[in-house]
Design a protein around this motif. Structure first.
Motif, PDB file in Angstrom:
ATOM      1  N   VAL A  10      42.963 -28.462   1.822  1.00  0.00           N
ATOM      2  CA  VAL A  10      41.987 -29.081   0.926  1.00  0.00           C
ATOM      3  C   VAL A  10      41.811 -30.553   1.293  1.00  0.00           C
ATOM      4  O   VAL A  10      40.693 -31.074   1.266  1.00  0.00           O
ATOM      5  CB  VAL A  10      42.425 -28.926  -0.550  1.00  0.00           C
ATOM      6  CG1 VAL A  10      41.506 -29.701  -1.481  1.00  0.00           C
ATOM      7  CG2 VAL A  10      42.462 -27.455  -0.938  1.00  0.00           C
ATOM      8  N   SER A  11      42.881 -31.214   1.674  1.00  0.00           N
ATOM      9  CA  SER A  11      42.810 -32.625   2.049  1.00  0.00           C
ATOM     10  C   SER A  11      41.875 -32.850   3.240  1.00  0.00           C
ATOM     11  O   SER A  11      41.211 -33.889   3.331  1.00  0.00           O
ATOM     12  CB  SER A  11      44.203 -33.177   2.358  1.00  0.00           C
ATOM     13  OG  SER A  11      44.830 -32.414   3.370  1.00  0.00           O
ATOM     14  N   GLU A  12      41.768 -31.867   4.146  1.00  0.00           N
ATOM     15  CA  GLU A  12      40.834 -31.973   5.277  1.00  0.00           C
ATOM     16  C   GLU A  12      39.390 -31.945   4.784  1.00  0.00           C
ATOM     17  O   GLU A  12      38.537 -32.669   5.299  1.00  0.00           O
ATOM     18  CB  GLU A  12      41.056 -30.839   6.273  1.00  0.00           C
ATOM     19  CG  GLU A  12      42.347 -30.929   7.037  1.00  0.00           C
ATOM     20  CD  GLU A  12      42.488 -29.776   8.014  1.00  0.00           C
ATOM     21  OE1 GLU A  12      41.757 -29.764   9.024  1.00  0.00           O
ATOM     22  OE2 GLU A  12      43.305 -28.879   7.734  1.00  0.00           O
ATOM     23  N   VAL A  13      39.115 -31.091   3.805  1.00  0.00           N
ATOM     24  CA  VAL A  13      37.757 -31.006   3.248  1.00  0.00           C
ATOM     25  C   VAL A  13      37.393 -32.343   2.604  1.00  0.00           C
ATOM     26  O   VAL A  13      36.298 -32.872   2.826  1.00  0.00           O
ATOM     27  CB  VAL A  13      37.641 -29.861   2.215  1.00  0.00           C
ATOM     28  CG1 VAL A  13      36.251 -29.845   1.577  1.00  0.00           C
ATOM     29  CG2 VAL A  13      37.950 -28.523   2.852  1.00  0.00           C
ATOM     30  N   ILE A  14      38.320 -32.901   1.837  1.00  0.00           N
ATOM     31  CA  ILE A  14      38.071 -34.187   1.172  1.00  0.00           C
ATOM     32  C   ILE A  14      37.887 -35.297   2.191  1.00  0.00           C
ATOM     33  O   ILE A  14      37.010 -36.154   2.016  1.00  0.00           O
ATOM     34  CB  ILE A  14      39.209 -34.496   0.172  1.00  0.00           C
ATOM     35  CG1 ILE A  14      39.135 -33.489  -0.991  1.00  0.00           C
ATOM     36  CG2 ILE A  14      39.114 -35.933  -0.346  1.00  0.00           C
ATOM     37  CD1 ILE A  14      40.314 -33.534  -1.944  1.00  0.00           C
ATOM     38  N   SER A  15      38.622 -35.268   3.287  1.00  0.00           N
ATOM     39  CA  SER A  15      38.445 -36.310   4.305  1.00  0.00           C
ATOM     40  C   SER A  15      37.085 -36.195   5.001  1.00  0.00           C
ATOM     41  O   SER A  15      36.516 -37.187   5.428  1.00  0.00           O
ATOM     42  CB  SER A  15      39.583 -36.293   5.330  1.00  0.00           C
ATOM     43  OG  SER A  15      39.502 -35.165   6.165  1.00  0.00           O
ATOM     44  N   MET A  16      36.530 -34.971   5.093  1.00  0.00           N
ATOM     45  CA  MET A  16      35.220 -34.782   5.722  1.00  0.00           C
ATOM     46  C   MET A  16      34.060 -35.040   4.770  1.00  0.00           C
ATOM     47  O   MET A  16      33.041 -35.599   5.160  1.00  0.00           O
ATOM     48  CB  MET A  16      35.093 -33.352   6.270  1.00  0.00           C
ATOM     49  CG  MET A  16      35.929 -33.076   7.484  1.00  0.00           C
ATOM     50  SD  MET A  16      35.588 -31.461   8.231  1.00  0.00           S
ATOM     51  CE  MET A  16      36.230 -30.331   6.997  1.00  0.00           C
ATOM     52  N   TYR A  17      34.202 -34.612   3.494  1.00  0.00           N
ATOM     53  CA  TYR A  17      33.075 -34.633   2.560  1.00  0.00           C
ATOM     54  C   TYR A  17      33.263 -35.545   1.359  1.00  0.00           C
ATOM     55  O   TYR A  17      32.402 -35.610   0.491  1.00  0.00           O
ATOM     56  CB  TYR A  17      32.773 -33.204   2.088  1.00  0.00           C
ATOM     57  CG  TYR A  17      32.297 -32.323   3.214  1.00  0.00           C
ATOM     58  CD1 TYR A  17      30.986 -32.373   3.653  1.00  0.00           C
ATOM     59  CD2 TYR A  17      33.177 -31.461   3.872  1.00  0.00           C
ATOM     60  CE1 TYR A  17      30.538 -31.581   4.692  1.00  0.00           C
ATOM     61  CE2 TYR A  17      32.738 -30.664   4.925  1.00  0.00           C
ATOM     62  CZ  TYR A  17      31.434 -30.736   5.332  1.00  0.00           C
ATOM     63  OH  TYR A  17      31.004 -29.953   6.374  1.00  0.00           O
ATOM     64  N   GLY A  18      34.394 -36.248   1.290  1.00  0.00           N
ATOM     65  CA  GLY A  18      34.635 -37.145   0.168  1.00  0.00           C
ATOM     66  C   GLY A  18      35.194 -36.409  -1.036  1.00  0.00           C
ATOM     67  O   GLY A  18      35.457 -35.210  -0.992  1.00  0.00           O
ATOM     68  N   GLN A  19      35.368 -37.144  -2.102  1.00  0.00           N
ATOM     69  CA  GLN A  19      35.935 -36.577  -3.328  1.00  0.00           C
ATOM     70  C   GLN A  19      34.955 -35.594  -3.969  1.00  0.00           C
ATOM     71  O   GLN A  19      33.737 -35.772  -3.884  1.00  0.00           O
ATOM     72  CB  GLN A  19      36.255 -37.701  -4.333  1.00  0.00           C
ATOM     73  CG  GLN A  19      37.402 -38.585  -3.898  1.00  0.00           C
ATOM     74  CD  GLN A  19      38.721 -37.820  -3.814  1.00  0.00           C
ATOM     75  OE1 GLN A  19      39.036 -36.983  -4.669  1.00  0.00           O
ATOM     76  NE2 GLN A  19      39.495 -38.101  -2.774  1.00  0.00           N
ATOM     77  N   PRO A  20      35.478 -34.559  -4.606  1.00  0.00           N
ATOM     78  CA  PRO A  20      34.589 -33.596  -5.276  1.00  0.00           C
ATOM     79  C   PRO A  20      33.861 -34.236  -6.453  1.00  0.00           C
ATOM     80  O   PRO A  20      34.347 -35.190  -7.052  1.00  0.00           O
ATOM     81  CB  PRO A  20      35.548 -32.500  -5.756  1.00  0.00           C
ATOM     82  CG  PRO A  20      36.899 -33.099  -5.740  1.00  0.00           C
ATOM     83  CD  PRO A  20      36.889 -34.212  -4.744  1.00  0.00           C
ATOM     84  N   VAL A  21      32.702 -33.681  -6.769  1.00  0.00           N
ATOM     85  CA  VAL A  21      31.912 -34.125  -7.908  1.00  0.00           C
ATOM     86  C   VAL A  21      32.615 -33.745  -9.210  1.00  0.00           C
ATOM     87  O   VAL A  21      32.603 -34.498 -10.176  1.00  0.00           O
ATOM     88  CB  VAL A  21      30.494 -33.492  -7.858  1.00  0.00           C
ATOM     89  CG1 VAL A  21      29.690 -33.837  -9.090  1.00  0.00           C
ATOM     90  CG2 VAL A  21      29.773 -33.907  -6.593  1.00  0.00           C
TER      91      VAL A  21
END
Length: 147
Positions: free
Chosen positions: A39-50
């Motif tokens: 999940v941390s990889e997704v956040i590093s690519m797309y930023g914090q979730p809405v």
């Protein structure tokens, strides 16, 4: 001899027509998000979730679900808008024809009222990718780890 060759070719073609259209596990992803990644990889690519609700993290145009047994692993990605595409370039808003040309015959087709869901399994059956189609247009894409 020609008749036997034609008969064998026909049998091979008929058999291949009923074979499943499993796909390579490495093309079961959306954007650069792969089921099973951190999940941390997704956040590093797309930023914090809405927003976050339980095991679901909502981003602009897509949602991920976190694996309840492994709390930092992406179990499922669902795209419902935006421009994220599969590695083969299929995305929301494209036609069913593009899906068929790119992925071939689905392993499973589920029709429900005015939408049809086309599902493809990875060769090793560890992942799936589904495309929801309404009126001949792709409206949702979902990738996930098989339970």
């Amino acid at each position: 001899m020609k008749k036997i060759s034609a008969l064998i070719c026909g049998a091979v073609l008929a058999t291949s027509a009923v074979c499943s259209a499993t796909v390579s596990p490495d093309i079961i992803s959306i954007g650069k998000i792969v089921p099973g990644m951190a999940v941390s990889e997704v956040i590093s690519m797309y930023g914090q979730p809405v927003s976050k609700k339980g095991d679901e993290l909502k981003f602009q145009g897509f949602t991920i679900e976190i694996d309840d047994k492994r709390p930092n692993i992406v179990e499922e990605i669902e795209v419902y808008g935006g421009t994220l595409a599969t590695p083969n370039g299929v995305q929301i808003g494209q036609s069913l024809e593009v899906l068929n040309k790119t992925y071939g015959t689905a392993d499973k087709v589920d029709e429900d009222f005015n939408e049809v869901e086309y599902e493809y399994y990875s060769h090793d059956y560890s992942k799936t990718i589904k495309f929801e189609v309404r009126n001949g247009v792709i409206t949702k894409i979902k990738c996930k780890i098989q339970d």
